[in-house]
Design a protein around this motif. Sequence first.
Motif, PDB file in Angstrom:
ATOM      1  N   GLY A   1       0.843  -1.189   0.050  1.00  0.00           N
ATOM      2  CA  GLY A   1      -0.099  -0.016  -0.107  1.00  0.00           C
ATOM      3  C   GLY A   1       1.016   1.410  -0.014  1.00  0.00           C
ATOM      4  N   GLU A   2       1.999   1.128   0.442  1.00  0.00           N
ATOM      5  CA  GLU A   2       2.790   2.310   0.687  1.00  0.00           C
ATOM      6  C   GLU A   2       4.166   2.221   0.985  1.00  0.00           C
ATOM      7  N   ILE A   3       5.221   2.750   0.108  1.00  0.00           N
ATOM      8  CA  ILE A   3       6.568   2.540   0.239  1.00  0.00           C
ATOM      9  C   ILE A   3       7.139   3.831   0.687  1.00  0.00           C
ATOM     10  N   ARG A   4       7.807   3.887   1.658  1.00  0.00           N
ATOM     11  CA  ARG A   4       8.645   5.403   1.722  1.00  0.00           C
ATOM     12  C   ARG A   4       9.985   5.286   1.653  1.00  0.00           C
ATOM     13  N   VAL A   5      10.514   6.387   0.719  1.00  0.00           N
ATOM     14  CA  VAL A   5      11.904   6.159   0.186  1.00  0.00           C
ATOM     15  C   VAL A   5      12.619   7.321   0.811  1.00  0.00           C
TER      16      VAL A   5
END
Length: 298
Positions: free
Chosen positions: A237-241
Amino acid sequence: MTASTTDTALGFSIPGRNARGRIVRIGPVLDEVLEAHAYPKPLAQLLGEALVLAALFGSTLKEAGGQLTIQAQTQNGVVELLVADYKGGELRGYVRHDPERLAAAPVDPSLFSLFGQGYLAITFDQAVTGERYQGIVPLEGESLAEAAEHYFVQSEQIPSLIRISVKQHENGRWVAGGMLLQHLAEGEEGRERLHVRLDHPEWEHIRTLGETVTDGELANPELALDALIWRLFHDEGEIRVLPQSPLGRGCRCDPVHIRQVVSQFSAEEHAEMADKDGVIRVDCEFCARSFPIEVAEL
């Protein structure tokens, strides 16, 4: 987003799965380190693995100036000492080995063939507090990556997945890449220690996805790191880079400092250290440079 493909580290997190990760790839930096020593291929690959590990762990340090050192040592193996460290985005490393034992080793030696009964030490030096933390584990598994996984399980109780690939391309250039995945209970801060839990379905899901990464992807200089993260985890759902961290080659040997250290010895000790020309030669194993100091000038 466009990400640099070599000599960089990229961190990321997957909040919905309580997971974090880091991917690194080194190219010209690895070439610079290896060109100073002309190691046989098995040792060049081994040092490449160690440098990737140092970059994976070192780039997670939050304090500027902190240092991460990886050391593998044995008393009865081909490799007598392996050292790689990271400080301020700079990598360095070297291997000390027994040429006769290497000649008798298999063409494609295993980790046990190179080290025998050895150990892996990982040391974190904090810059601000001056504190040092070290964990030591036996060299177990088929690679340094597997040995490092044992370190996290035994010393940190953090389930981890580490994958490393080191390749020499047809043009003679080296490229190495690696990925570190970790599961933190109850989010990024971590609360409940994972070894007391019966199962970790979120971690098993992320680990399964991470295990699909290939050696070719890790060591492919044409594949951007953020693109690789997307390949592996695009269904989440969400990937924080996080911002990229550049990596460089840096040896911290200082001629002025070396001279100051040598000058502290007595005149008798200077005479013992000097050659027939009255010159004391101090060698740096990291960069393979020699620093001559004339005794008469001390």
